[in-house]
Design an enzyme around this catalytic site. Structure first.
Site, short mmCIF file in Angstrom:
data_model
loop_
_atom_site.label_atom_id
_atom_site.label_comp_id
_atom_site.label_asym_id
_atom_site.label_seq_id
_atom_site.Cartn_x
_atom_site.Cartn_y
_atom_site.Cartn_z
N HIS A 1 54.67 -96.48 -78.20
CA HIS A 1 55.56 -97.34 -77.42
C HIS A 1 56.77 -97.81 -78.21
O HIS A 1 57.81 -98.17 -77.63
CB HIS A 1 54.77 -98.54 -76.89
N ASP B 1 59.50 -83.29 -61.63
CA ASP B 1 59.17 -81.99 -61.04
C ASP B 1 59.30 -80.90 -62.10
O ASP B 1 60.40 -80.57 -62.53
CB ASP B 1 60.11 -81.71 -59.86
#
Length: 468
Positions: A166, A383
């Site tokens: 992170h 995608d």
């Protein structure tokens, strides 16, 4: 390895994990993180997970080599991800851009996507197998900064799990990188948005001079055992569609009802109900930590397009448990609104200064609760050639290693096809029962406000109890 979570049972077979290096030459240099990036509360790995359906026009193509090759190409542009973290003076983190690469695992599972149910949402069964923690890879220093696992499903679909350190990026930064991978997987020559490092934008001033109280970093002793034991936790998820949100708003004061955002409404609602459920002493101070982005023109921080570092703050609302429980939910929402309004460029500079001045502290976790909104992060639009995911977003309901402290607001379409937000919650068993009861009260519309119509309106309490 076989894994079971009643009633679903399946086996995941993994190939040996490999390192994927950048597909071309990259600079060898040392790049310092910002003083927002390297605070203690971000020094952990966070997993996200994407479920994809089979797509006939892909002709049975294997997603693993396609995504692996795209990752290698993306790392040429995002080469710090292929490096390793080092700690310098004053606990300052920097990326040694070695080009060593990121972890990548191929796997197969004897399960179909439809076996996971109509409503994909955390907690996911067998998550530890779909996002395998490669032994020895979870430390902060000297470890790969990204881990990928592509698990092919028996139906022709697949699961992509990604684990990020992170300190390198927030949700928007990770989506930007994964968006680049997705574009390259679909055949693009280069990413549409090129990465921007510029971590110096969020470095502390010299000398540091914090200008805010920053009670999110208060040192609070856990004198009453409020850190909840991990083995006593129950994980549930709650769905808020248009009808549920309208019902909650119907309980608010008129001014709050009109002005509060969905994030503020849900955050205040969750904070109050969670406090009632945990039943702390009335005089105990409770903290509601909000994740507020510094991106965009409103903050004035000047974060440029393409910046993929952490660009948010942890402003906090503070109230006694007695006040939270005794007052209407509008009280909690107003405190959340006030905390959010604090974040601007000066607030971000003040946080960076505090990090340097106080040795990069962790945000407070004692009697604290944190909510992060990822509804606009873009995980649901990634995608890789197989269309949008059936689910895309956080793999777990919380952050870090401390149970029950945090929840995500995740965009979600339920089994009825209704768009809304799902909120994973983690609480002790008895507290979870009380939380469900408190939430059910707010999801029953107040008599003076009509909720949007829905066919066959369900009993709200029964709906929540079924753990949507």
């Amino acid at each position: 390895m076989a894994c079971s979570t009643a009633p679903l049972r399946f086996t995941v077979r993994r190939k040996p994990t490999v390192l994927v290096a950048p597909a071309g030459p990259t600079p060898r240099e040392l790049k310092r993180l910002s003083d927002i990036d390297d605070q203690e509360g971000l020094r952990f790995h966070i997993p996200v997970i994407q479920f994809y359906r089979r797509r006939a026009d892909m002709g049975g193509r294997d997603p693993a080599p396609i995504i692996r090759a795209a990752v290698a190409r993306a790392l040429v542009h995002y080469y710090p991800f292929a490096g390793r973290l080092r700690e310098l003076e004053g606990r300052k983190l920097a990326v040694d851009c070695t080009g060593e690469g990121v972890l990548f695992t191929e796997a197969d599972a004897d399960v179909r996507l439809d076996h996971f149910g109509d409503a994909l949402q955390p907690p996911f069964p067998c998550l530890e197998e779909l996002a395998f923690d490669v032994p020895g890879s979870s430390d902060v220093l000297g470890m790969p900064l990204l881990l990928f696992q592509v698990t092919r499903l028996a139906c022709g679909g697949f699961v992509l799990a990604v684990r990020l350190h992170h300190t390198m990026s927030d949700a928007q930064g990770l989506v930007q990188f994964l968006g680049a991978v997705a574009e390259l997987a679909r055949g693009a020559a280069a990413p549409t948005v090129m990465p921007v490092w510029e971590r110096e934008l969020l470095l502390a001033r010299d000398p540091p001079r914090p200008g805010f109280a920053h009670r999110e970093y208060d040192e609070v002793p856990d004198t009453k055992g409020t850190i909840i034991p991990l083995d006593d936790m129950v994980h549930r998820s709650f769905f808020f569609g248009a009808r549920e949100l309208a019902a909650v708003r119907s309980h608010l004061a008129a001014g709050v009802r009109k002005s509060a955002t969905t994030f503020e409404v849900l955050t205040g609602c969750l904070w109050k109900c969670r406090t009632v459920a945990l039943a702390p002493d009335a005089d105990e101070e409770m903290r509601m930590i909000c994740i507020v982005s510094a991106r965009g023109d409103k903050s004035g921080a000047g974060i440029p397009e393409g910046y993929y570092g952490n660009a948010f703050a942890f402003p906090v609302a503070v109230a006694t448990a007695g006040d939270l429980c005794a007052n209407p939910v509008s009280y909690a929402i107003e405190l959340v609104k006030k905390a959010k309004r604090e974040v601007n460029v000066e607030y971000m500079r003040s946080v960076a200064d505090l990090m340097v001045q106080r040795g990069r502290p962790h945000f407070t976790v004692v009697r604290a609760y944190l909510v992060s909104d990822v509804t606009k992060a873009g995980f649901g639009h990634l995608d890789f050639g197989w269309g949008k995911p059936a689910y895309g977003g956080p793999a777990k309901g919380g952050v870090g290693a401390i149970p029950g402290v945090a929840s995500f607001l995740i965009p979600f379409k339920n089994a009825k096809g209704e768009d809304g937000i799902v909120v994973p919650m983690c609480l002790p068993g008895l507290a979870m029962d009380r939380f469900v009861e408190e939430m059910a009260k707010l999801m029953r519309p107040a008599v003076d406000v009509a909720a949007p119509p829905r066919q066959q309106q369900p009993d709200m309490y029964a709906m929540i109890k079924s753990a949507l």
